[in-house]
Design a protein around this motif. Sequence first.
Motif, PDB file in Angstrom:
ATOM      1  N   GLN A  70       0.808  -1.221   0.000  1.00 40.71           N
ATOM      2  CA  GLN A  70       0.000   0.000   0.000  1.00 40.71           C
ATOM      3  C   GLN A  70       0.842   1.272   0.000  1.00 40.71           C
ATOM      4  OE1 GLN A  70      -2.617  -0.527   3.364  1.00 40.71           O
ATOM      5  NE2 GLN A  70      -4.212  -1.486   2.131  1.00 40.71           N
ATOM      6  N   GLN A  71       2.067   1.204   0.550  1.00 40.05           N
ATOM      7  CA  GLN A  71       2.892   2.404   0.650  1.00 40.05           C
ATOM      8  C   GLN A  71       3.562   2.765  -0.669  1.00 40.05           C
ATOM      9  OE1 GLN A  71       2.424   3.946   3.456  1.00 40.05           O
ATOM     10  NE2 GLN A  71       1.241   2.166   4.109  1.00 40.05           N
ATOM     11  N   THR A  75      -8.118  -0.319  -1.768  1.00 41.33           N
ATOM     12  CA  THR A  75      -8.325   0.959  -1.061  1.00 41.33           C
ATOM     13  C   THR A  75      -7.281   2.020  -1.407  1.00 41.33           C
ATOM     14  OG1 THR A  75      -7.099   0.068   0.830  1.00 41.33           O
ATOM     15  CG2 THR A  75      -9.491  -0.085   0.907  1.00 41.33           C
ATOM     16  N   HIS A  76      -6.063   1.621  -1.743  1.00 42.00           N
ATOM     17  CA  HIS A  76      -4.997   2.600  -1.987  1.00 42.00           C
ATOM     18  C   HIS A  76      -4.724   2.846  -3.470  1.00 42.00           C
ATOM     19  CE1 HIS A  76      -4.373   2.236   2.262  1.00 42.00           C
ATOM     20  NE2 HIS A  76      -3.382   3.092   2.243  1.00 42.00           N
ATOM     21  N   CYS A 116       1.437  -1.448  -5.391  1.00 38.33           N
ATOM     22  CA  CYS A 116       0.004  -1.586  -5.144  1.00 38.33           C
ATOM     23  C   CYS A 116      -0.736  -1.957  -6.427  1.00 38.33           C
ATOM     24  CB  CYS A 116      -0.539  -0.273  -4.563  1.00 38.33           C
ATOM     25  SG  CYS A 116      -2.259  -0.347  -4.048  1.00 38.33           S
TER      26      CYS A 116
END
Length: 1029
Positions: free
Chosen positions: A609-610, A665-666, A615
């Motif tokens: 996610q980062q 979500t990201h 991602c």
Amino acid sequence: MAAAAALEAVAPTGALWGLVQDFVMGQQEGPADQVAADVKSGSYTVLQVVEALGSSLENPEPRTRARGIQLLSQVLLQCHSLLLEKEVVHLILFYENRLKDHHLVIPSVLQGLRALSLCVALPPGLAVSVLKAIFQEVHVQSLPQVDRHTVYSIITNFMRTREEELKGLGADFTFGFIQVMDGEKDPRNLLVAFRIVHDLISRDYSLGPFVEELFEVTSCYFPIDFTPPPNDPHGIQREDLILSLRAVLASTPRFAEFLLPLLIEKVDSEILSAKLDSLQTLNACCAVYGQKELKDFLPSLWASIRREVFQTASERVEAEGLAALNSLTACLSRSVLRADAEDLLDSFLSNILQDCRHHLCEPDMKLVWPSAKLLQAAAGASARACDHITSNVLPLLLEQFHKHSQSNQRRTILEMILGFLKLQQKWSYEDKDERPLSDFKDQLCSLVFMALTDPSTQLHLVGIRTLTVLGAQPDLLSSGDLELAVGHLYRLSFLEEDSQSWVAALEASGTLATLYPVAFSSHLVPKLAGELCIEESDLARGDGPTKCSRHRRCLQALSAISTHASIVKETLPLLLQHLRQMNKGNTVAGTSEVIAVCQSLQQVAEKCQQDPESCWYFHQTAIPCLLALAVQASMPEKEHSVLKKVLLQDEVLAAMVSVIGTATTHLSPDLAAQSVAHIVPLFLDGNITFLPENNFPGRFQPFQDGSSGQRRLVALLMAFVCSLPRNVEIPQLNQLMRELLELSCCHSCPFSSTAAAKCFAGLLNKHPAGQQLDEFLQLAVDKVEAGLSSGPYRSQAFTLLLWVTKALVLRYHPLSSCLTDRLMGLLSDPELGPAAADGFSLLMSDCTDVLTRAGHAEVRIMFRQRFFTDNVPALVRGFHAAPRDVKPNYLKGLSHVLNRLPKPVLLPELPTLLSLLLEALSCPDSVVQLSTLSCLQPLLLEAPQVMSLHVDTLVTKFLNLSSSPSMAVRIAALQCMHAVTHLPTPVLLPYKLQVIRALAKPLDDKKRLVRKEAVSARGEWFLLGSPGS
């Protein structure tokens, strides 16, 4: 006309004279404010006030003169900004002259001078004149506290506005202030006086020959010994005085020759507070001192600090001693030296090494850790200090590690080495050859690998931490070292005897994989891939729990090292391929094995996610694969594989939902739009072109007469669309919403209908306000009402109502109140009443899969508080009006709402709601009991006065529930009995014996957790009322 004008002029003057007489002779305080108000309004001038006071100011009676000057001073305090320069000159001359007057007059004179010190129109030179007059004529310490404070205020005002003039006085100003402050005892005045001294030093006022006198007049208060009186309205704390005095003492190197002997004396005293204050002050002084100031005192300072760390029983003194040593070393490190000057740092560090080094050779003795801490405190001060100490200590510790063979001794030595290695991370070195660890690299690696192969778990843990720190040193480990390190971590990850080692090994693998992705891709990923192949054949043979545990550790290792984009591109295909292999051949894949793979995938998704690139890679690789496997499993076939049956189970689909939601979500809106353009048509139109291996035996139509297996996959659609950013446009939204609405009332598969209802609610929550949203809501309301009226869809219609209500409550939609009222109406329904009561728990709690902030849902702040305010009164009214058999439903709903409400909101309403909560404890439903107990426990701690009014009922009901058939209720009741002891002791004492006897029974409970809570609660009741409890 002239006579009339004269009368008008005399009238106000007469009124002023009357006010003056009332104040001076009548001893009234009110006229002073009236005169000041009249001066500010322009009715009188200050000159007229002085003229009216004429006789009073010249009166032979000191008290009358004092009252006259007091009136003038009070007027000046309120009107000083109106004064002209010539008025200020005359007033100051007047007040200076009055400083020679009777002692009763002095307080009023000082108030007037304070007012004049605030004047903007003060001519140059008058500030100096005023202070000289005060220094010469007033014995300040003989005055009351208030008047001494006035003098400090005058000095402070002049220092703020007339700094250059005061500096023109030279050292006379400093000497005058020393006389003013000498002997001060009041803490209110000391705070101001300390601030003045600090300003004298920091603003470079001339101290002249009075440095020692200034030090003496302030250091006499060190260390501060002040205990504020109870209910002190001034709020001055001991810490305020300590910090203020410390700022003075540590403000200049010129105090060093006087302060350092004082600090050494106080450190060597027996008073704990004096030791702490002295060490903290030394720490502060090191920020402004240099080698010159410290040189003569270094041996004594080191001796005092060493003794405190070696011998103290106080952790605080030890910590402050170490901090002071660190500051001393830092001070010596940063001092700029002449070429021919002595470097005190080397000699200071040599003394430390001489006194501490030999203790490191005794890992079983008491002084080994104090010595290590002292050395590490000094080494942490600067790169020079770190190099000096590390180069002396590391060879010794390496030698000692090999000399001692016992695991506990080696652990102690390795922990000390670890402490010194961590300090190296603080300093950066431009030249690789300058790094002090380079010379010891091979020995350190050998030592760490020895620790990792030792039988001792505790030595493993320290070895793993040391390996992580070594790996964090840039360019220290060679490729061969890394290969060996990866091999050890791999071996420890599969140790079956002890969980601590493999958990630590996984964590270290994740940290080091970020730094060395190539090494882990080359050496660890292939081993884990081979392990997975072995596990697949073991699963096919149906091997037992040990193999299963090894399988899960392999999956956890793969997810743990997926901390770098390049590694993710190897581990993710491995995990997905492993999931596919479970769908082939004769592999016996249980639910837990498939869930374990999904959990590992979710952990990889979280790590990605980062990094936007990782991602998107995860999303476009994993999501199509999972959907393809699920679609394949949902196809009707004559012979279902084991995995196909497993993939459609509720628990597995829930695990896949977590993976898809985490991976979505990201996403950026642009990439999410690309993905949604494939996935929504898959469910609506059966468009499978983007899925890998999409040669399915049938069509995928979950909404058009699809099989129950296909309908279950709507949960995966829910996970995706409900995790998208709000600004992503969903294609065919109108059709999708209608299909979801139809499926939500499908009676053949509760899992599918609930997933459809949740998906519908999640999309409703994010949909912008407007006509289309209103249309969707109307469709939903119509569907709910039709389903609730009668027929086989009542339960599904209720679920739809519940989720739509939650979606609207979260975003404060106006329709939410109507739907909540409908839900409340169902509390009286014979069939749906209990479910409606449980529904309030859903409305107030946070979800994990839909309607989450992480999933970009619209969740307004304080929605729980608003729900409470809008609906609890109606719940209470409904409870009182409901038939007896329905009342438990209202109590259950109310209990759920209150249990999830922030306690600060609940406390003001507690008196009116407590009786209902107590009644809820008598409800036979264990869910109601548990929810109510969870609500009451924090209230016993936060609102003891209110709760103590009902102590008889509380004690009785809690004791009854401690014998409940439900273990969770028994535990919660005993926790509440423990919390009851926080109520006022006099209220509880009559129940002490009864409770102690009653709590003997749960001491023999068959469940250990219940027995543990019973012991804790009974112990508190035993101590009730005893001294010190």
